[in-house]
Design a protein around this motif. Sequence first.
Motif, PDB file in Angstrom:
ATOM      1  N   GLU A 116       0.833  -1.194   0.000  1.00  0.00           N
ATOM      2  CA  GLU A 116       0.000   0.000   0.000  1.00  0.00           C
ATOM      3  C   GLU A 116       0.873   1.252   0.000  1.00  0.00           C
ATOM      4  O   GLU A 116       1.985   1.245   0.535  1.00  0.00           O
ATOM      5  N   PHE A 117       0.334   2.319  -0.597  1.00  0.00           N
ATOM      6  CA  PHE A 117       0.966   3.626  -0.468  1.00  0.00           C
ATOM      7  C   PHE A 117       0.650   4.182   0.909  1.00  0.00           C
ATOM      8  O   PHE A 117      -0.185   3.639   1.645  1.00  0.00           O
ATOM      9  N   SER A 118       1.300   5.281   1.249  1.00  0.00           N
ATOM     10  CA  SER A 118       1.131   5.851   2.591  1.00  0.00           C
ATOM     11  C   SER A 118      -0.288   6.347   2.846  1.00  0.00           C
ATOM     12  O   SER A 118      -0.685   6.516   4.007  1.00  0.00           O
ATOM     13  N   ASP A 119      -1.079   6.587   1.784  1.00  0.00           N
ATOM     14  CA  ASP A 119      -2.466   7.021   1.979  1.00  0.00           C
ATOM     15  C   ASP A 119      -3.425   5.842   2.069  1.00  0.00           C
ATOM     16  O   ASP A 119      -4.647   6.030   2.110  1.00  0.00           O
ATOM     17  N   GLY A 120      -2.865   4.609   2.102  1.00  0.00           N
ATOM     18  CA  GLY A 120      -3.687   3.426   2.243  1.00  0.00           C
ATOM     19  C   GLY A 120      -4.159   2.814   0.944  1.00  0.00           C
ATOM     20  O   GLY A 120      -4.838   1.779   0.941  1.00  0.00           O
ATOM     21  N   THR A 121      -3.805   3.410  -0.200  1.00  0.00           N
ATOM     22  CA  THR A 121      -4.203   2.875  -1.499  1.00  0.00           C
ATOM     23  C   THR A 121      -3.335   1.679  -1.869  1.00  0.00           C
ATOM     24  O   THR A 121      -2.105   1.771  -1.869  1.00  0.00           O
ATOM     25  N   ALA A 122      -3.986   0.564  -2.161  1.00  0.00           N
ATOM     26  CA  ALA A 122      -3.255  -0.657  -2.517  1.00  0.00           C
ATOM     27  C   ALA A 122      -2.729  -0.570  -3.947  1.00  0.00           C
ATOM     28  O   ALA A 122      -3.292   0.123  -4.805  1.00  0.00           O
ATOM     29  N   PHE A 123      -1.629  -1.284  -4.207  1.00  0.00           N
ATOM     30  CA  PHE A 123      -1.123  -1.388  -5.572  1.00  0.00           C
ATOM     31  C   PHE A 123      -0.534  -2.766  -5.786  1.00  0.00           C
ATOM     32  O   PHE A 123      -0.223  -3.489  -4.831  1.00  0.00           O
ATOM     33  N   MET A 176      10.958  14.644   7.485  1.00  0.00           N
ATOM     34  CA  MET A 176      10.328  13.395   7.074  1.00  0.00           C
ATOM     35  C   MET A 176       9.983  12.564   8.300  1.00  0.00           C
ATOM     36  O   MET A 176      10.782  12.463   9.241  1.00  0.00           O
ATOM     37  N   THR A 177       8.802  11.979   8.260  1.00  0.00           N
ATOM     38  CA  THR A 177       8.358  11.112   9.352  1.00  0.00           C
ATOM     39  C   THR A 177       8.053   9.722   8.801  1.00  0.00           C
ATOM     40  O   THR A 177       7.927   9.532   7.588  1.00  0.00           O
ATOM     41  N   ARG A 178       7.939   8.746   9.679  1.00  0.00           N
ATOM     42  CA  ARG A 178       7.712   7.371   9.250  1.00  0.00           C
ATOM     43  C   ARG A 178       6.420   7.240   8.438  1.00  0.00           C
ATOM     44  O   ARG A 178       5.403   7.847   8.760  1.00  0.00           O
ATOM     45  N   ASN A 179       6.491   6.414   7.403  1.00  0.00           N
ATOM     46  CA  ASN A 179       5.316   6.042   6.619  1.00  0.00           C
ATOM     47  C   ASN A 179       4.613   4.902   7.360  1.00  0.00           C
ATOM     48  O   ASN A 179       5.159   3.797   7.443  1.00  0.00           O
ATOM     49  N   PRO A 180       3.406   5.125   7.889  1.00  0.00           N
ATOM     50  CA  PRO A 180       2.735   4.095   8.696  1.00  0.00           C
ATOM     51  C   PRO A 180       2.305   2.872   7.896  1.00  0.00           C
ATOM     52  O   PRO A 180       2.033   1.822   8.471  1.00  0.00           O
ATOM     53  N   GLU A 181       2.258   3.005   6.555  1.00  0.00           N
ATOM     54  CA  GLU A 181       1.786   1.895   5.724  1.00  0.00           C
ATOM     55  C   GLU A 181       2.917   1.154   5.025  1.00  0.00           C
ATOM     56  O   GLU A 181       2.662   0.273   4.204  1.00  0.00           O
ATOM     57  N   TRP A 182       4.152   1.482   5.350  1.00  0.00           N
ATOM     58  CA  TRP A 182       5.283   0.819   4.696  1.00  0.00           C
ATOM     59  C   TRP A 182       5.272  -0.665   5.043  1.00  0.00           C
ATOM     60  O   TRP A 182       4.970  -1.057   6.179  1.00  0.00           O
ATOM     61  N   HIS A 183       5.631  -1.491   4.082  1.00  0.00           N
ATOM     62  CA  HIS A 183       5.502  -2.943   4.230  1.00  0.00           C
ATOM     63  C   HIS A 183       6.472  -3.540   5.250  1.00  0.00           C
ATOM     64  O   HIS A 183       6.223  -4.602   5.824  1.00  0.00           O
ATOM     65  N   ASP A 184       7.593  -2.871   5.489  1.00  0.00           N
ATOM     66  CA  ASP A 184       8.639  -3.435   6.344  1.00  0.00           C
ATOM     67  C   ASP A 184       8.442  -2.994   7.799  1.00  0.00           C
ATOM     68  O   ASP A 184       7.529  -2.238   8.121  1.00  0.00           O
ATOM     69  N   GLU A 185       9.359  -3.448   8.668  1.00  0.00           N
ATOM     70  CA  GLU A 185       9.342  -2.969  10.041  1.00  0.00           C
ATOM     71  C   GLU A 185       9.567  -1.454  10.035  1.00  0.00           C
ATOM     72  O   GLU A 185      10.299  -0.937   9.184  1.00  0.00           O
TER      73      GLU A 185
END
Length: 514
Positions: A98-105, A204-213
Motif C-alpha cells: 500500500e501507499f502511505s495514503d492506504g491505497t493498494a497497488f 520526514m516522518t515514518r510512513n505508517p503503511e510501509w511494508h517493512d518494520e
Amino acid sequence: MRIITLLGFVLLLVGCGSDADTDSMPGPDQIVRLSDSEIKGLDPQKISDLSSLRVAADQFEGLTRLDAAGNAEPGLAGDWSVSDDGLQWTFRLRDGLEFSDGTAFDATLFPQIWTRLLASETASPTKALFENIASVSAKDQAFVVVTLRAPAPSLTILLAHPAMAALPLHRIDEAGDKWTSERPMTVSGPYQLATWQLNDHARMTRNPEWHDEPAPTATIIWKPMDDSLSAMRLFLSGGADIAADYPASRHKWLVENHPDLAHSVPYLGSYYFAFNTRKAPFDDSRVRTALSMAVERKWIAEKVIGIGNVPAWNLLPPELTGGISAKPIWADWDRERRLVAARQLLAEAGYGPAKALTFEIRFNSSAEHRRVSVALAAMWKDLNVQASLFNSEAALHFAALRQHDFALARSGWIADLPIPENFLTVHQMANGSGNYSGYDSAAYDAVVAQAMITVDPDKRNSLMRLADQTLVNDMPILPLYFYVTRSLVSKRIEGWQDNISNVHPSRTLRISRK
C-alpha cells in the motif's frame, strides 16, 4: 572581535530560543542530515541531482532497494528469478502493498511507471540510464517482468533508482504536478515528507503503511548547506548528526583532532586529463605515453590533494574489479628510468632539444584543478616540455571539450552506478561528443561490446578488466587518482557503513541508546 563573532555565529546555528530552530536540531528520536545543496524537486522521475535523489530514496521504494553497504536487496519484490540468457527477470511482489495514503497497488503499476519514465512530457533527466530495458510488463497482479536488450547482472542495482520506484499514479493523475505539494506526500518508502521550508529544512516522518518494520528513527531532517565549511562548523557545534561534505583544506585537522568523526572513503569516480587524440601532438600514442611516464601520481594524490585519494594509472576504481587494477609495465619503475624511456619515445615522435613539445593544459575553475595542472607542467619540464595553463569556468570548459577545442584538458568521471560499463562506455566512439579524447579503437569497442552481452559474471568482469587495460596501453586519457567522499558522522549515529557508492539510506541509521 573575531572570537565574539564566532560565538555569536555558533549560538545562532544551534538555535537559542526559536522553536523552529529547536525543531530542526538533533533529538532523542530525530536525525539531522546536512546535504550539500537544496532539494531541486520531489518527483523521482524528474530529478538527477544527488541531494534530491537522496531525499527521494528515503520516500520511494522500487522492486529493489540499496542497503547500508550500497548493495541491492529485496524491496517491494520479495525475490526474483533470471532466465538462462540473462534477458528476462521476473520479480514477485510482496503481499498487501500500500501507499502511505492506504491505497493498494500491485504488479500492474510498474508498466505504467515505465511508460511515464519514457514519456516525452515527463522529460526525465535519468531516462538514459534505463536504455537497456526493452520492456516492463505485469505477468499478473503478483509478478513484474523486466526484459533487457543485453544481459545486465547489475539490474537489481539499477531498479533501486528512485526513478523506477513505485509512484502514486492515482494521486498524480488526480492532482497533476501538485501531488508533490501535498503534505504529507503520498509515498511508497519508509519515510514521507511532512514539511518543507525552502532553504531551511525538510522534515520526514515514518510512513505508517510501509511494508517493512518501521524505520528505527522516527524523524529525519534534511538541511541544505552549500558551504561545506559552514556545514562542518554546524556539525561540530552539535547542530547536525551527519554532514555530506567538509572542506578538503580541513581534512588533516579533522583526522588529527576528530578521527572518529571524519570519513574519507574511495568513491565511484576517476580523476583524469583527456588528450585530444584527433590532432597533433596527441594523435601519437608515444607522446601520450611519454607524458604519462613522467607524472608522479603518488605525490599528486598525497601532497597536492592530500585527502586520502588513491593514485591511479587506469580508469576503473579497484573496488569494481575485485581489487585488481590495470597498470602499465613501467608503473613501478623509478623516476629516472621512466624519464629515460619517456625521452626516447618523444625522440621517436620527433621531439627533443631541437624541437620542444609545446601545448596548453586546459582546466575549469578550481583550486584543486589549478594545483594539479601546475604540478603536471612542472613535472614535464624534465622532458623539455613547455606546457602553458588556460583556465575557464565550468560551462565554457566542458563546451570546449565537447567541441574538441583543446589539446589536454581536465576531465574525469563519477559513475551513476557501481558497474564497470558505466565508466568504459564513455570512451567509445559511439558516445559521440561525450568521448572527449576522441579515442577511436575498434579493439576497445569490441571488448566492451562483448563484455556487455556476457552473462557469466566472472567472464564479464575479465572482459571489463581487459578493456581497462586497453585504455592504459593506448593512453587516450591521463589517469591521476580516484575520488574520495568526505563525510562527518556523529558518534551517536549507528548503522553507517562506508561504501564506494556513498549510499546511506536513512532507514538504516539509528540513534545510539548507550
